[in-house]
Structure formats: structure tokens, C-alpha cells
Design a protein around this motif. Sequence first.
Motif, PDB file in Angstrom:
ATOM      1  N   ILE A  22       0.843  -1.200   0.000  1.00 40.86           N
ATOM      2  CA  ILE A  22       0.000   0.000   0.000  1.00 40.86           C
ATOM      3  C   ILE A  22       0.878   1.250   0.000  1.00 40.86           C
ATOM      4  CG2 ILE A  22      -1.921  -1.178   1.118  1.00 40.86           C
ATOM      5  CD1 ILE A  22      -1.132   0.243   3.719  1.00 40.86           C
ATOM      6  N   MET A  42      -4.545   3.563   2.355  1.00 40.48           N
ATOM      7  CA  MET A  42      -5.464   2.507   1.935  1.00 40.48           C
ATOM      8  C   MET A  42      -6.875   2.948   2.281  1.00 40.48           C
ATOM      9  SD  MET A  42      -5.585  -1.369   3.210  1.00 40.48           S
ATOM     10  CE  MET A  42      -7.065  -2.321   3.100  1.00 40.48           C
ATOM     11  N   GLY A  43      -7.791   2.673   1.380  1.00 39.31           N
ATOM     12  CA  GLY A  43      -9.205   2.832   1.679  1.00 39.31           C
ATOM     13  C   GLY A  43      -9.652   4.270   1.691  1.00 39.31           C
ATOM     14  N   ALA A  68     -11.890   1.229   2.430  1.00 36.63           N
ATOM     15  CA  ALA A  68     -12.244   0.078   1.591  1.00 36.63           C
ATOM     16  C   ALA A  68     -12.679  -1.058   2.499  1.00 36.63           C
ATOM     17  CB  ALA A  68     -11.037  -0.357   0.763  1.00 36.63           C
ATOM     18  N   VAL A 121     -12.498  -4.793   3.680  1.00 30.74           N
ATOM     19  CA  VAL A 121     -11.619  -5.966   3.572  1.00 30.74           C
ATOM     20  C   VAL A 121     -12.442  -7.182   3.969  1.00 30.74           C
ATOM     21  CG1 VAL A 121      -9.472  -4.747   4.011  1.00 30.74           C
ATOM     22  CG2 VAL A 121     -10.683  -5.729   5.918  1.00 30.74           C
ATOM     23  N   SER A 168      -9.638   2.224   6.860  1.00 29.33           N
ATOM     24  CA  SER A 168      -8.696   2.964   6.020  1.00 29.33           C
ATOM     25  C   SER A 168      -7.411   3.147   6.814  1.00 29.33           C
ATOM     26  CB  SER A 168      -9.276   4.313   5.607  1.00 29.33           C
ATOM     27  OG  SER A 168      -9.277   5.182   6.712  1.00 29.33           O
ATOM     28  N   THR A 208     -17.207   4.003  -0.790  1.00 28.81           N
ATOM     29  CA  THR A 208     -16.549   2.751  -1.187  1.00 28.81           C
ATOM     30  C   THR A 208     -17.016   2.266  -2.545  1.00 28.81           C
ATOM     31  OG1 THR A 208     -18.234   1.581   0.055  1.00 28.81           O
ATOM     32  CG2 THR A 208     -16.148   1.978   1.163  1.00 28.81           C
ATOM     33  N   THR A 262     -10.178   5.201  -4.298  1.00 26.31           N
ATOM     34  CA  THR A 262      -9.449   5.748  -3.151  1.00 26.31           C
ATOM     35  C   THR A 262      -8.119   6.309  -3.623  1.00 26.31           C
ATOM     36  OG1 THR A 262      -8.341   3.663  -2.782  1.00 26.31           O
ATOM     37  CG2 THR A 262     -10.463   3.971  -1.697  1.00 26.31           C
ATOM     38  N   GLN A 295      -6.559  -3.864  -1.868  1.00 29.42           N
ATOM     39  CA  GLN A 295      -7.915  -3.488  -1.447  1.00 29.42           C
ATOM     40  C   GLN A 295      -8.905  -4.461  -2.071  1.00 29.42           C
ATOM     41  OE1 GLN A 295      -8.070   1.162  -0.936  1.00 29.42           O
ATOM     42  NE2 GLN A 295      -7.453   0.696  -2.994  1.00 29.42           N
TER      43      GLN A 295
END
Length: 1860
Positions: A465, A477-478, A480, A482, A517, A549, A716, A771
Motif C-alpha cells: 500500500i 489505503m481505503g 475500503a 476488507v 482505512s 466505497t 481511493t 484493497q
Amino acid sequence: MALLVHLKTIRDLRGKGDRIAKVTFRGLSLYTHVLENCEDEARFDETFRWPIASRVDENEMLEVQVFNYSKVFTNRVIGSFKMVLQKVAEEGQLEVTDTLIDDNNTAIRASVTLYIKYTTMDGTVGVWSDGEFLDIPGDPEGTFQFETDSLLSGHSQGSGPAILDMEDLNRKAMRLGGVGGLDPDSGFPENLGFPENVLLLCNPNANMQLVGLNMDPVVCVEIGDDKKYTSMKESTNCPYYNEYFVFDFHVPPDVMFDKILKLSVIHSKNLLRSGTLVGTFKLDVGTVYSQPEHQFYHKWATLSDPDDITAGCKGYIKCDIAVVGKGDNIKTPHKNVLFWQYNVVEGNLLLPEGVPLERQWARFYVKIYRAEGLPKMNTSIMANVKKAFIGENRDLVDPYVQVLFAGQRGKTSVQKSSYEPIWNEQVVFTEMFPPLCKRMKVQIRDSDKVNDVAIGTHFIDLRKIANDGDKGFLPTMGPAWVNMYGSTRQYTLMDEHQDLNEGLGEGVSFRARLLISVAVEILDTTSTEIVSSTEVQVEPVSNISESVTGKIEEFFLFGSFLEATMIDRKIGDKPISFEVTIGGGESDEEESELIQQNSSEDEADDDGDLVSVSSSPPMKPVITDRNYFHLPYFEKKPCIYIKSWWQDQRRRLYNSNIMDKIADKLEEGLNDVQEIIKTETAYPERRLRGVLEELSTGCNRFVTLANKDQNQAGRTKLDKERLKSCMREMESMGQQAKLIRSQVKRNTVRDKLKMVQNFLHRLRFLADEPQHSIPDVFVWMMSSNKRIAYARIPSKDILYSIVDEETGKDCGKVKAVFLRLPGKKGFGPAGWTVQAKMEMYLWLGLNKQRKDFLSGLPNGFEENKAPRTGSCLQSLPPISLVYNMKQVFQLRAHMYQARSLFAADSSGLSDPFARVFFSTHSQVTEVLSETLCPTWDQLLVFDDVELFGEAGELRDDPPIIVVEVYDQDTVGKAEFIGRTFAKPITKMCDEHYGPPRFPPQLEYYQIYRGNSTAGDLLAAFELLQIGQGGRAELPAINGPTDSDRGPILPVPMGIRPVLSRYRIEVLFWGLRDLKRVNLAQVDRPRVDIECAGRGVQSALIVNFKKNPNFSTLVKWFEVDLPENELLHPPLNIRVVDCRAFGRYTLVGSHAVTSLRRFIYSPPDKTQNNWASAGRPTHTMQDTFLGLSIPITRFYIFVLFRGIQYHVFILFDTFVRLFRRSLSYLQNEEEKEEKKKKKKKKKKGEVEEDDETDERMLDWWSKYFASIETLMEVYNKELEAEYDNFEDWLHTFNLYRGKAGDDDEAALDDDRIVGRFKGSMCMYKLPLSEEITREAGFDPNMGMFQSIPHNDPINVLVRVFVVRATDLHPADVNGKADPYVVIKLGKSELKDKENYISKQLNPVFGKAFDMEATFPMESMLTVSVYDWDLVGTDDLIGETKIDLENRYYSKHRATCGIANNYSVHGYNMWRDPMKPSQILAKLCKEGKLDGPHYGPGGRVKVANRIFMGATEIEDETGLKKQTDEHLALTVLKHWEEIPRVGCKLIPEHVETRPLFHPEKPGIEQGRIEMWVDMFPMDMPAPGPAIDISPRKPKNFELRVIIWNTDDVVLEDDAFMTGEKMSDIYVKGWLKGQQEDKQDTDVHYHSLTGEGNFNWRFVFPFDYLMAEEKIVISKKESMFSWDETEYKIPARLTLQVWDADHFSADDFLGAIELDLNRFPRGAKTAKQCSIGMVQNEAELPCISIFKQKRVKGWWPFVARDENDEMELTGKVEAELHLMSAEEAEKSPVGLGRNEPDPLEKPNRPDTSLMWFVNPLKSIRYFIWHNYRWLILKALGLLLLLLLLGLFLYSFPGYLVKKMLGA
């Protein structure tokens, strides 16, 4: 490896004078010669060479300094030039011209020109410096050290089910029954799920530069819950530990790699107090394992304070850390004293490649928003009970999220009773960036009163990431979702798969999904409002909207089961159904609707009332054969379909799919290229060019496709950044592929192949999307409502797209899917049996794109829909398909042979047969007994195989064939050996049966057993369609039907290989170490050799104990073998013991799988021209001249007039130590050398080693100078260097017993029951007559001419044990008391009384003599034991050496050939045979012409001429004529002699790993040693050379403290409040703190000046060679004996302020390294803090060379801001004397007799006030306040007068008035 620097010229110098230059690299300075009277240009033209033991780091420096040389005064620096070697490290060579700078860092006119060349170990230099990710070819580490996918999150593509593609059938077969496939090239061990013995070795060498002074530091090493402490060192901020800790773990690798290793330094810890933390350093074990050799060696870890992040670096700690798994060996660089380079902190920080040296603090924000789809955590019974009590139905789960990162743990709040909890919290970690921990663990847990359990776990890999390139980005990240996977969703009280929820192994069901995130913010530690602690914080965050998202879309999943076969018979009696789930949908619970209820119902279109069908109807299986069942689907194939709603993040999966497809294609191409190279078929470079062409088009295609949906909702920051970096990388990869393509030539194929493999790693790394979007699909086999076996299919593999490249590789295709047992059941033998093999069709896509969902199915079916009311029947998916089109085929399986099978019986053999499965049919081959290499030669015919679908599709993509190999047992069922997969070549009825496709060629198929290989199968398969005319139209089976074999059909001609006649000669030498069979000893063994049904028996050994060698050496047999070498059958070696009454028992067997290395190739007559066959010596000289190296004293080419042969003598920088012993140099050279030495002595250049006295030199001098010059010090076993000494005699291990399963290599050692020594030679008949006609050809010996006889022989064996390193601690205190034990045959030498107390790096320095008789006593065992006072001594480790192979080897491993010949002194010739005798013997044995010694120092051998010196100096100094130097020159170049030449073993020391039988494969330390062997029938050798450890020399250091100045004033005067100090000085030698000495106190110093004239005397023992002080002392009062420590020679001086009623105040200190410390300043004024801070740049001196030195040195301490400050200066005199000199002129301590020092002339104020109050009044009050006192007295008198006046004035006035 070496760094060469050629210093050419220095131009534009000013004035005229003598110039000299100094070049420094890694702390070693080399000087040029002096150029006299040179003006503006100094042409040095000299080359310097640094042999280096570790890679040149791109941050390392090279420095050139130019001086004006003076014979009388010190040299004056003109200017200097420094450069960073980054470019050199990358490109390997560089020419530089640059200006010099003076002391003030300003450029001057002068410029320097130099040429630098850097060669690595393998001769490669860097390439591709401009590419983004290409590293040095052949560098296993490289820039892409990426872990495999399966070590990361449980869902990655690496852990998919075994969905099989033709090209990688074999590789995927490995995954069956193991965990998901592991990338074989990753840096991690393969067996993922099994615990593994891992050893972590940590060795803190020394702490350096701890912040703060006068500390008592202790180092704590902690891993998980294990903590170990070093001993405490007192009063120092630079302690030296050299302690070694070992942590043993037995856990799966991914658990191991996530463990955090923490080094902490604690100040003054003791039993009562825990001490204060100075600083810590953290990294995870995975980071260490991914380093080259899995270790950090001599690196400095930066300490930081976790409670105060603004404080900066708190010091450094130097340590070695290594992680050793089974079978890893630790490769330590040779530990030599001359490792200056490791003491430089900057270039050696403990950081992985690519991490910046200055790491910053950062905040890691992990935001946790909400979760969905949590499984029920209680049973329905419990729910009803609770409902009865509480009265309401609540969700029975209390979830919270826990995040683990870098050893810290953060938790969110607990959301009571919620299956869809909302947290909206963030967990904040403060950690150094970049962190040395690769993964962050996010876990949803259920809070419970008793114990919390994990619901699901997800790992975030920080490398995926973030991007650390120039255009990279911080981890992000995100937001998002998981997906988390783990055990099945039904709640059970005892969940057997709970491990899966903890993130171990592959999840077997969807557990939940979590919206998170991650963001990182680099902190500015200088700002004031920053929170300085690193405690984990949890804070609330605001909610985020649904749309962030991505837009929610309706997805449609369709699946069809075309075939279900190979169902395990255990479950074959009950009806079976299959269930498919995506996300949290479950069919067998009340929750039939999906968890995604977010789409509102009114959105539904015409099929809105579509109910998902997620499982097939139950059906009872029918029997296939003894082991397996199948489901009778025939023409009716059941289907399933599911609707679900997910955020539309398909773009992520599309990009992954494009890259995966490029990678798959690349991998297939590379496998082809490797196959072409292996089989030596034509033109591998053409195929490689094609592969690169495909790669570059694929990369360009990615760039165009990926650029599309830039503005899609829910993208994202990571999506955008990843897209950018992927596009950059793919573009760059495409360009590089083009470039490499143009460079691929025949001879560079292998190198380029390595580079392209790096591309493959990179592609696989990029394709793994961090992601998630759509959860994976699970297929479960259900039997009576129980879940039996599953397959997990990544959703991206079956995702549909209108663009072909973006579609998943299995979307809309029929694929074979193997179901396996969940969790731990799937490991080991239970997991090897296939639970079921499915032929499945899957399609996943948006509901609106679903019109094509059936397009990939085989044609010829009708849809069968569910009976429904309503008009929209048209749009419903079918619930089953009915095929009305079917094809009939005949399958022919040509089973030729198998080799290297797994040994399944206790005899070490197997009785193998193969079972072939195709569709619903199966057949078996015959059973062949007692063999690991069965040749079945059998054709299996499957008639009337019905396959459904269209003919054309079946031709291109036929179903796969499964072949399982079993071992037949007389009792019980057959045992599984392994399985492999194949695809048949298909012929339709309208095709012709002929080339190129038919008849099919035999191919090798790798057989797998779980994750390990279990042999190869050689077979061919063809699938022939039966047309209208029935079987009559098929090609006839025209093989000879063997009447002996009954109805068995052999493999027909045309498919079976073409045979030729070969003769195999076998050399029978002997048998060794045969173990008992059935408790009886082996007495009369015989060896049977068999190959392809033919064979030969050796002579019988009549009495194995007396002589285990064979009487007849060579026998032969003839056999028909295939022309193609790759198809040669293995050769079997069996040893049987012949017992009474004609019985014989199998002792052990060995299968030689490849006979290739034993094929005899006749010598090439064209090469018999001697000049071309042997490489002439002068070519080597030319290569050196090619480097443009001038003829200097470094490379001396001795050129003789009139002869065109040259010989060169290579000199190295260390050789000046041994100048005298190299007496064959020309006299001029020596004279010139002496002149230079004199000059250097005159100018007092202390850094230059003085000419060492020959008598001072011993064997250790040679050893320590031997990194590259005088003696080989191998850092491995001699066997590894010389191919196990199998140049003509091979050793074959004999095996008996069942093979082990988990880790084959390690357990195979237990199966070895002995060794057979011998060899083979095979050649085609007839053989050319020239060979047999050669002179002296003995027909009885065949190809084994000139081999020594194998009669018993007596040998004197001399074992030299130098030292051991990194031994495994054997005692509780983390140390050991090692001693050496030598075993040879029955004799054993124990050196127990000379054990070395509490040492893990003992220096033994011992020679042991033993007599032995080969072959009976040929295995030498050298063991290191740990001495114990009570109980038996423990074995630490041992190493075994086969002396016989060494003795008979052509490399002459009996006694190493020294570098030069000398008749006296430390370098004396050891071998009883002189070089000339050895040479004569070798020439005679090799039938060579020579040696002929000629005039002028020449010798001729086999038409080659060599040169050398002809004089030798004896002990009296007289010179004599000798041929020995000449003979030695030939021996050192013996490998250049044509035909018989090979490298002769030089004088050497080898380093052997020690192993413990109970811990196989894990190194327990290493031992440095060598072995000499002398036959007893030859003249006896001289006495063994003395290698006993050097005894330390006794010295006495006298330190006179004369004065101090500018000492900081600490106290206020008692009465006056003035600043002053009561100064005294303390001193001690490091390690001898108890021998602290203090001066007396200089009281009341008002200026910081102190006068002492005080003498300290420190006696100590010192090892000159190692530059260490040796201290022997008891560790504690309970210690049995003294422990020896070696520590650097350092003198500590401290200045203190004496206080009477409180503790004394510490003011400052200085520590002088007695070997290298700055020269003292001449006056106090010149003495500055720079002498400590810029120590590296100042000229340094050594007290051991200088003997006496006087000057001023600064005292320093740290202020509140951690800055160094000057706190005083001391004038001291250091005088070093040997113990003898000190005895002759004794002195007293302090100012005592003898030789007393005069009392210091202190000011009168220096006294104590309460001892002498009057004096103190006189000095302190009168001295300071006398004027004040006088004024006060005057004023007092005036006041008195005034008072008297006022008193008497009225009286007088009255008298006056009254006139009295």
C-alpha cells in the motif's frame, strides 16, 4: 571482491616540492611513493587494491589526500578529495577528474584524476542502473525481495484452489493437499502450515555512542515473550559485550516472521530496581529473513526513546542477527581483526537495502468504521435460553477490532450485541518511518467474559500500500472493505478450525467484512505541540457516506457441475450435494437471503423475485474402483445461481487480471526456455526473444486498458497512486523487455533469463491487489448436512468483462477443481487423498451483463428451468443442463516407467503400481516389486469413454487425466506414493494419425506428494475419437504382445524410445559404515548393480570388518538404453549381505537417477594441441594489462630479456609484512623498498606499519593477513569448494526404511545405512580403437586406467583445530565451556582438561596426531563438547570428514601447497616431499614430459615454460641455488597443464559447520580447522607447526595527570557565593573498572584550573595481533573458574567535583582508544572539543607504537539538549612499558616513591575550610573583602566618633552655656 583505485595525476599544484598522496577506503590508508622536486603536476600512476569481504555500499566513501612531504617535519596537507562510491557500486568502474578542497572546504586550483574499478565475487559489475527495478543478475536478493502471496492476506491469488492449466499442471499439483502454492523463488521456506524449527541468533557486540555519560548499561533482547539480558558494564557509554543469544522457535513461518525483535538498552538495572530505559530498536523477524543470507552482520541499530520521540537518536548498538530455518546455514564473513569497515556507524546501520539512514517518526492512523456479515457466535439453543431469560432476541456477538503493529496493540470499543457493528474510531500508532515491520494485523474479536475469540483476521502488507520510489507515496489505503475468511460459519462450542480465524492457513469460509482505512503522517518532531509518547491512542472519527466505497451493483454468479469424480470412498455411501457461496450466504440455515440487504427491494427488475439456488440436489454416488466413487450425472448437469449486491470495484480486479495474464504467459515462456536449455534442443534465444516480445506488447496493452475508468465512484487515493505506479512500472518493463530482446545472444541467454525472472516476480507482486472488492467463492461438498471438503476460488478468476484481457482466467470455462479437507485436516497424509475432483463451469458478472453467461459451456445442451408461474420464464437461469450431444472416445495411456519414487516400505524400496483416472473410468498397471524405478512398459486402453460437448472444443481442451502411484502392501490397503496430472493429445475421427502430433512422445511428469516431489513418471497419453465405423477405424495397437506377461499390452513401437547398445563399466572400491540389519552385523556384503533389466555383481567382501574394500576393482555389463539421454532409466545399486545356507538380506539401496555425468566422452583430438588445450599463462597477464594497470610494486611482472614467456607474481597490500620471507624477489626491489621504509621512519609516520621483525611473525600473522593473500581461508568446507573430492571416486549413500514426509532432506539422514564407494563409466559400443591402443592400456581396468590400488594403507593424520565461532550456548548462563574431541575409527582424543571457560568463540589453536588405516578408519569426526562440573558433558556440535576421498583425490588434499618455499621460520615447508619431488611424481603419474629445469630460472613441463626465482636463503642468511621455487610455481599453476591439470589444494584453513544429531539441519556453530595426511611408508614429516593461541604480553601503562584547565565550576562558595569546584580526576582501563584510580582533590578552584602531578599505574595483558586487552576474572562469587574476556584497549579519564555531604558531581570524561587516538594538543588553548567530535579526520597515534605521549585532551559531557559540550581540559602524559621494562624502572602510585613526582604548586586557597578556619578566613574573607572591611572599619570609626559627639555634645553645650 576487490576495489581497485588507479591514482593517475594531480595537476595545477603551486610551488615546487616533494609530494606524497594517501588514499583511504574503509579506514585502511595506502600511500604512494614520494615524487621528488615536482612542480605543477604530480604523476603518481599507482594502483591500490583493497580486498573486501562485503559488498561496497553505495554510501561508502573514498578519500584522496595530497601532502607536501617533509623528511623532518610532519607532512602538510595541500588538499583532499572525497567521493561517494554510489556510481562505482552501480556501474563497476569510473574515471573521475575533480578539484581538490583545502581544510576550510573551499575548492583550490589543483585537480586529481583517478580510475576506480570494483569487482564483485563472481566478477560481475552492476547493470541497469537507470531501470526502476532491475538489479544485478545472479543477485538472489535484488530489489525484488517480495514475499509470496500466501504469506499475506488469506485471499490472495497464490492460495487459490488447484485450478489447473496445462502449462502449469505440474506446479499446481504441488498445491494439492498443501496450503496454497508458494512462489518457489520467494525468500521464505515452503512448508507454510507446518511448524518449523527456527533459530534466531542475536549477538550484541558493542554499544557505541550511547547518549549520556557514566552509565551502567544492560542490553535486553526480546522476541515475543522471551527476554534475555547481557551482563552489566559499569561507568561507560561505550560498553563492549560480545554476548550471543539463541532463541528457539517451533512455529509456522508466517507466525515467526510477524514476531517483533526488540533490542532495549537499560541503564543501571539490578535485582532491586528495573532501571531506566535509554532507548529501543524494533524490527520484525521477516525483515531479517529477507536479507541476503537471512542475516544482518556487524550492523549498528539506532536506538530511540519510545517515551520521547522529540529526543532524536539515543545511541547505537552493534549486533549480528540471523534467522536460521531448517537446512539454512549461516554464512559469516570471515571474522578478521582487520574489519575496520564495520566500526564506521554511518555506512553500516542495521537497515534493509533501500531504507533511508535517517528514519523519521510518523503516525499510523488505522480508521475502523464498521463491519458486516458477522457469523453467529452462539447456537440457536443458547439463543432460545437467552431469549427466555431476557425476553428479547438479541444478536449474540459483542465485537471489537484489535490492531497489532510493530509489537504494539490497539483496540476499539466493544459494540454490544451487534452483527453489523459501527465503531467510527481510529487507532493511532507512533512508529519510526519507514517501519521495519512489514505487516499490520487487523482482527475482529468477540468480547467474552471467559476468553475473547477471533472472528476473522486480515493482514495489511505495508509494501503493497506504499511505494518508496522517487515518484512513490506513503502508505495509504481505503476507505475500503476488507474481506475476512476463516472457519465455517456454523457455531460450534469447540471450533476445530479456530486457527484459521487467527489468520493461520487458508480460510475455508467467509467470516465478515470490515470497512477500514489506513493513513500515515510524518511528524515534525521540532514542533512544540507534539505528543512525545508512543503509546497507542484510540480516538473517535466522523462517519463516512455509503458512496465512498463505490456504487452498489447487483452481481450474478452462475455455476454448473459437469462432472464429480474421485469422491473419497469414506463418504461414498451417503447422498452428496454441492453448495456454492459468495460472501455470507448460507443455504442450510434460516438465513437464506444474503447479507447484502442494502439494495432496496423496489429496484428489482423483471426477475426481481428470482430466488437464488445455491446448492445442487443430493445424489448417491456410484463406485468407480476400490478407492473412489463418482456421481452419475451423465447427460443431466445440475446448476446453481446466486444474486448478490456488492460495491462495484471491478476495475481493481480487472487490472490484476491483466497483469496476471501477462505474468502467466511470461512464466509459460520462461519454462519453455528453461526446458529448451535443459534438453539442449536448438535455439533457446529465439524463444526468449519471442517471450520478451510478448511481454512488451502485454505491458503496452496494460497501459492503454488501465487508463480507462479514471473517474469511477469509490476510487481511493491508493487506487489512483497504484494505477500511476503500475503504469510507470509496466511502461518501463515494456521498454526494458525491448532492450533486453535486442541483447539476447546465444551466449547470454542464461543471464538474460535471470533478469526476465525478476520481471516475473515484479509482475506477481504488482498484480496482488491490497484493497478487496468481491469476496471469494467457496464450493463445499455436503454429505448428510455436514461440510466435508471445499475449494476456494478467487472471485477475480471468474469475473466477466467485455474486454477479453480483463476477464478472469477461469471465467466461462470448464475447469478441474479439486476439493480438499478444511484446516489442519488438509495437511499431511490425510490431505493427500483427493476428496473429490469436479469439472465445473463458473461465471460471475454484473446482473445486467448476464446475457452471455452460458456462452463458454460445451455446446449441445438444452436448458432445464425451474417450474415457475409468471411470464418471465425466458430470463430465468437454468437449474440443470441436459446434453443431447456426446462423443465417444478411446483413451490410450502409455505408461512407460517412473523413477526416483518415494520409498514406502521399511526396506527402503516400494512395490509400485499406477492408477489412471479419466472421467468416470480408472485402470491400474501391474505391480512391480521392490523398486523405486519401475519400468511398467504397459499400455492401458480405456474404451467407450463418453464425453459431453462439442467435438472441436474437446480436441483443444480435453479433460485432465489424474495418475496416482501407490505402493502395494501384502496386508492392508495400498499406500499412496504421489500423484500427477496430464492432458491427452486428442485425435478426432476426421484427422490423420501421423506426424507431427502422432504418435505422441513420451514426457516426464513430476509426481507430487503433498508439497514435496515424489518422483517422475515417463508416459504419453492419446485420446482417440471413435467415429461411425467403431473401433476398427482406430490405429492398430501393433506392439508385440508378450506371452510371458499375459494379457498386458506393452507400449507400442514409435512411442517407446529407440534403443542403442551401451557398455557400463563399474568401479567397485568399497563399502563403508554399514549398519546392522535386523540386529545382525553385516559380515559378507556384495553389491548388485542393475540398469534396464541387466546388471553385474561385485566380488564378495569376505570379511567386512577386516577389509571393507573389493578385491576385483572393475566389472562391466552391456545394456540397451534409449538414444535420448534424458530418457535413460536410473541405475540401481543394492547391497546385500550373504548369510549362511544361501540366504541373503537387503542392506540398503541407492538409485542413480541421472547417468549423464558418467557418460564417457573421448578426448577431442583437435584439443590435443597442447598450446590451445591449456590456457597459456600470458593470457592472464593480458587481462591484467587490459585494466590499464601500470607496472608498479603492486603487480610485478618479471620480464626477462629475449624470452616471450612471462610469469607474473601478484602482490597484495599485506605482503609488506612478509617482505623478507618472499626472498625470490629481485634485489633492486628490496633495496628500493628499504629506502622507502627509511624515509617513512624519518618522517615519523606512525600509521604506516613498520618493517616487522621476522622473529615476531608466527603462524597467526599469516592467518590474520590471509583474507586474500598468503593462505586460503575458506569460509566453507573444502568439500564444497572441490566438488566433494569426487573427481574419480564417488560416494553413494545407501538407504533403507520408509522415507520421511515432512521435510525429506532432513529425515533422509536417518535412513542412511551405509555408503558405497565406486564409480561408473558408460559409453556407446563399439568404442574407437585409438583409446585401447594407447601405451600401457590395461584392458582389465577399462576406462579406469591409472587408478591407485585399494589395499589397506597406514596414514598419519594431523588435525589442526584453529578456533570455533558462534557456538550454541549449552549452559543456563547463555555461554558454554567448550573443548575438542577428535574421533577416528576406534581411537579418540579428548582435550577435556584444556576446556575454555564461558566462551562461545573459543580459540583452540591445537594440533592432534593420530594414526589410521584406510579404509577401515576413514571417517574423522571433530566434535565440540561443553564441559560440565556435574553430570556428563553435552555435545554442542560435530562435523564429519571423509578422509579417504581426500587422500585419493587428484586435487592432492593430503597437505596444502604453501604459497612460497622456505626452509626455516614461521613459513617453513610442511610437506615431507619437496615441491620438486611432488612435481616429478605428478608428471610421472600423468605421463607428462618433464620437468626440465633450464638456465635463467626456467622450467619446462609438457611443452609449457614457467619462471621463478632460483635462490634460497637458509637460517644463516647464506644464499643457495635451488629448483624448489620453480617447481612450486608449476604446482600453483597445475590447473593450466593440459589433459591432467587440476587445481591443487593450497595451504588453507577451512570453516566447517557443526551440527547436532538431534537438531538436524540447524547449524550449531562453526569450526575453523584443517587436516594434513602423510602416508607412513614415506619419510616422516617434521613436528606439527605451532598454532597455539598467542599469549598476551604484559604491559604497564603509566598515566600522569599534570594539570586541568577550564573545568566547569559546579559549586557556590560557602560564604561568598562565588562559583568554584573541588576538582579531582578518575581513570581506569576499560574492563578493569574495579581498578579505578583517583587523584587527590584540588579544592576551591576558581578558574577551573587544577594541579595534580599524580600518577596512575595500570598493568594489563594485551594481544598485539587482535588489538585487545585480555582480562581473566570470575564472573561471580559462585563461578568455578575464571572467564577470559577480550576487550578493546581503551583508557577512560573522568573529571569530578568532590562534595562532602552529598554524592560527588560528574563533570566530564574522555575515552581514548589506545590504538587510535588523536594526538594531544601542545597547549590548553589549542585543545578543543573538535578533538572528540572530528576524531576520524584528525591524525591518530597508537600508544603501542609511540610508547610515550604528552598533551592536552578535552573532557566532554552532554547538556540538556543532548549536545556535546566542553567541560574541561586535562594535561596528561601516557607512558607504555613492557612488564620487563617496568620492573627495571619501577614507579610509585600518586606521588609516592620510587621516582616520586614533586608536589603541585597549588594556590594557597586550595584547602578545606573546616580543617583550617583561620587560614580560610585569611584567604577567603580577607583576600576578597579587604577593602570592604577597611571601608566598613573606617565608617564604623566615623559612626563611633559621631555617636560620641552626639552623646557628649549636650553636656559640653550645657557646660559652655552655664560657663561651668
